[in-house]
Design a protein around this motif. Structure first.
Motif, PDB file in Angstrom:
ATOM      1  N   MET A 148       0.825  -1.202   0.000  1.00  0.00           N
ATOM      2  CA  MET A 148       0.000   0.000   0.000  1.00  0.00           C
ATOM      3  C   MET A 148       0.865   1.260   0.000  1.00  0.00           C
ATOM      4  SD  MET A 148      -3.228  -1.122   2.395  1.00  0.00           S
ATOM      5  CE  MET A 148      -4.170  -2.580   1.909  1.00  0.00           C
ATOM      6  N   GLU A 149       1.929   1.247   0.782  1.00  0.00           N
ATOM      7  CA  GLU A 149       2.835   2.404   0.782  1.00  0.00           C
ATOM      8  C   GLU A 149       3.531   2.540  -0.572  1.00  0.00           C
ATOM      9  OE1 GLU A 149       4.130   3.608   5.154  1.00  0.00           O
ATOM     10  OE2 GLU A 149       5.247   1.875   4.411  1.00  0.00           O
ATOM     11  N   ARG A 150       3.933   1.433  -1.167  1.00  0.00           N
ATOM     12  CA  ARG A 150       4.564   1.486  -2.483  1.00  0.00           C
ATOM     13  C   ARG A 150       3.612   2.029  -3.541  1.00  0.00           C
ATOM     14  NH1 ARG A 150       6.348  -4.163  -1.193  1.00  0.00           N
ATOM     15  NH2 ARG A 150       8.473  -4.033  -0.382  1.00  0.00           N
ATOM     16  N   SER A 151       2.305   1.825  -3.313  1.00  0.00           N
ATOM     17  CA  SER A 151       1.303   2.272  -4.277  1.00  0.00           C
ATOM     18  C   SER A 151       0.860   3.713  -4.056  1.00  0.00           C
ATOM     19  CB  SER A 151       0.073   1.351  -4.214  1.00  0.00           C
ATOM     20  OG  SER A 151       0.441   0.020  -4.512  1.00  0.00           O
ATOM     21  N   GLY A 152       1.470   4.388  -3.083  1.00  0.00           N
ATOM     22  CA  GLY A 152       1.179   5.801  -2.853  1.00  0.00           C
ATOM     23  C   GLY A 152       0.297   6.084  -1.654  1.00  0.00           C
ATOM     24  N   MET A 153      -0.103   5.045  -0.917  1.00  0.00           N
ATOM     25  CA  MET A 153      -0.949   5.269   0.249  1.00  0.00           C
ATOM     26  C   MET A 153      -0.090   5.612   1.463  1.00  0.00           C
ATOM     27  SD  MET A 153      -3.992   2.441  -0.184  1.00  0.00           S
ATOM     28  CE  MET A 153      -5.197   3.562   0.540  1.00  0.00           C
ATOM     29  N   ARG A 154      -0.696   6.372   2.399  1.00  0.00           N
ATOM     30  CA  ARG A 154       0.009   6.799   3.609  1.00  0.00           C
ATOM     31  C   ARG A 154      -0.722   6.319   4.849  1.00  0.00           C
ATOM     32  NH1 ARG A 154       0.294  13.084   2.814  1.00  0.00           N
ATOM     33  NH2 ARG A 154      -1.611  12.684   1.626  1.00  0.00           N
ATOM     34  N   ILE A 155       0.031   6.189   5.932  1.00  0.00           N
ATOM     35  CA  ILE A 155      -0.564   5.730   7.187  1.00  0.00           C
ATOM     36  C   ILE A 155      -1.434   6.829   7.780  1.00  0.00           C
ATOM     37  CG2 ILE A 155      -0.071   5.033   9.568  1.00  0.00           C
ATOM     38  CD1 ILE A 155       2.473   3.727   8.556  1.00  0.00           C
ATOM     39  N   GLY A 156      -2.686   6.475   8.102  1.00  0.00           N
ATOM     40  CA  GLY A 156      -3.563   7.389   8.812  1.00  0.00           C
ATOM     41  C   GLY A 156      -3.405   7.209  10.311  1.00  0.00           C
ATOM     42  N   TYR A 157      -3.513   5.974  10.763  1.00  0.00           N
ATOM     43  CA  TYR A 157      -3.292   5.646  12.169  1.00  0.00           C
ATOM     44  C   TYR A 157      -3.130   4.131  12.292  1.00  0.00           C
ATOM     45  CZ  TYR A 157      -8.250   4.327  12.169  1.00  0.00           C
ATOM     46  OH  TYR A 157      -9.455   3.742  11.877  1.00  0.00           O
ATOM     47  N   THR A 158      -2.619   3.698  13.416  1.00  0.00           N
ATOM     48  CA  THR A 158      -2.499   2.275  13.715  1.00  0.00           C
ATOM     49  C   THR A 158      -3.294   1.965  14.966  1.00  0.00           C
ATOM     50  OG1 THR A 158      -0.307   2.116  12.696  1.00  0.00           O
ATOM     51  CG2 THR A 158      -0.900   0.403  14.275  1.00  0.00           C
ATOM     52  N   ARG A 159      -4.203   1.019  14.871  1.00  0.00           N
ATOM     53  CA  ARG A 159      -5.032   0.660  16.016  1.00  0.00           C
ATOM     54  C   ARG A 159      -4.446  -0.558  16.727  1.00  0.00           C
ATOM     55  NH1 ARG A 159      -8.818  -1.845  12.013  1.00  0.00           N
ATOM     56  NH2 ARG A 159      -8.855  -4.078  12.465  1.00  0.00           N
ATOM     57  N   ALA A 160      -4.768  -0.679  17.989  1.00  0.00           N
ATOM     58  CA  ALA A 160      -4.316  -1.801  18.807  1.00  0.00           C
ATOM     59  C   ALA A 160      -5.485  -2.709  19.111  1.00  0.00           C
ATOM     60  CB  ALA A 160      -3.700  -1.301  20.101  1.00  0.00           C
ATOM     61  N   THR A 161      -5.244  -3.996  19.097  1.00  0.00           N
ATOM     62  CA  THR A 161      -6.263  -4.991  19.423  1.00  0.00           C
ATOM     63  C   THR A 161      -5.966  -5.577  20.805  1.00  0.00           C
ATOM     64  OG1 THR A 161      -6.546  -5.573  17.099  1.00  0.00           O
ATOM     65  CG2 THR A 161      -7.354  -7.154  18.734  1.00  0.00           C
ATOM     66  N   TRP A 162      -6.993  -5.588  21.647  1.00  0.00           N
ATOM     67  CA  TRP A 162      -6.877  -6.121  23.008  1.00  0.00           C
ATOM     68  C   TRP A 162      -7.786  -7.332  23.153  1.00  0.00           C
ATOM     69  CZ3 TRP A 162      -4.127  -3.662  27.156  1.00  0.00           C
ATOM     70  CH2 TRP A 162      -3.497  -2.468  26.786  1.00  0.00           C
ATOM     71  N   VAL A 163      -7.233  -8.450  23.618  1.00  0.00           N
ATOM     72  CA  VAL A 163      -8.000  -9.675  23.809  1.00  0.00           C
ATOM     73  C   VAL A 163      -7.849 -10.171  25.235  1.00  0.00           C
ATOM     74  CG1 VAL A 163      -7.781 -10.341  21.374  1.00  0.00           C
ATOM     75  CG2 VAL A 163      -6.097 -11.149  23.048  1.00  0.00           C
ATOM     76  N   GLN A 164      -8.759 -11.049  25.650  1.00  0.00           N
ATOM     77  CA  GLN A 164      -8.700 -11.596  26.998  1.00  0.00           C
ATOM     78  C   GLN A 164      -7.616 -12.659  27.123  1.00  0.00           C
ATOM     79  OE1 GLN A 164     -12.999 -12.464  26.977  1.00  0.00           O
ATOM     80  NE2 GLN A 164     -13.076 -11.531  29.007  1.00  0.00           N
ATOM     81  N   SER A 165      -6.968 -12.654  28.272  1.00  0.00           N
ATOM     82  CA  SER A 165      -5.924 -13.651  28.516  1.00  0.00           C
ATOM     83  C   SER A 165      -6.529 -15.052  28.585  1.00  0.00           C
ATOM     84  CB  SER A 165      -5.230 -13.341  29.848  1.00  0.00           C
ATOM     85  OG  SER A 165      -4.696 -12.045  29.848  1.00  0.00           O
TER      86      SER A 165
END
Length: 213
Positions: free
Chosen positions: A196-213
């Motif tokens: 995606m970056e090679r195709s010209g797209m840029r990072i908007g944000y990175t989300r985190a995933t939280w799961v139960q132990s």
């Protein structure tokens, strides 16, 4: 599936609701996961999730670009074309094999996607390498925004430029349909992320995933 039991956009203002949310999913015998984004997450929220028995398990990145930002690669062996209405069996086979889903579920995948074929804004693509079907992709257009909603390639055909070609073709079609913005997402620093970056797209944000132990 986890995506059907996900709480998105949790913020500090919902801190007092966490127990209620957890109890709801527990009562339904469902395993819950939370997704947090940088603009809504803070120390108190993340600490609270940790104390409730959750841990951060993954990152996922959202991307954006103007259609005019698209780069262009070229490989004469690759051809990207729109999927025909009679090709959903082929689409579903590539979808399942490319993502690791059981091939036994192919008919369900075909049926679920065929419903969208004639709906406004939906476009399906077939990627071929040396005239052999090897990848598929989906684009959704609405209100001047294009979403690259899905794509996969067969494992034996990866590292050949197919995915990047699928990205670039869909961005090009977004531009031809007068879209002002293209969005997508991928696992953090995955091959899809890099393409995606090679195709010209840029990072908007990175989300985190939280799961139960």
């Amino acid at each position: 599936m986890a995506q059907f039991n996900t709480v998105k956009g949790l913020s500090l203002s919902e801190l007092d609701c966490i127990d209620e949310i957890i109890d709801f999913y527990t009562s339904k015998n469902r395993k819950l996961q939370f997704e947090s984004i940088p603009t809504k997450a803070d120390h108190d929220l993340m600490r609270s999730l940790s104390l409730k028995g959750f841990y951060q398990s993954d990152f996922h990145t959202s991307f954006f670009c103007k259609p005019s930002d698209r780069t262009s690669s070229h490989n004469e062996a690759i051809n990207i074309r729109e999927l025909g209405a009679d090709e959903f069996d082929l689409y579903a086979e590539i979808h399942c094999r490319g993502t690791g889903l059981p091939i036994a579920g192919k008919d369900h995948v075909a049926g679920n996607n065929k419903i969208l074929y004639n709906r406004k804004g939906w476009k399906f693509y077939l990627a071929l390498i040396n005239n052999t079907p090897a990848g598929v992709g989906v684009l959704f257009l609405k209100d001047g925004i294009a979403s690259l909603t899905f794509a996969t390639t067969l494992h034996v055909c990866r590292n050949s430029g197919l995915q990047r070609a699928l990205i670039e073709r869909r961005i090009s079609d977004a531009m031809n349909n007068d879209c002002r913005l293209v969005v997508s997402q991928a696992a953090y620093v995955s091959t899809s992320h890099r393409n995606m970056e090679r195709s010209g797209m840029r990072i908007g944000y990175t989300r985190a995933t939280w799961v139960q132990s």
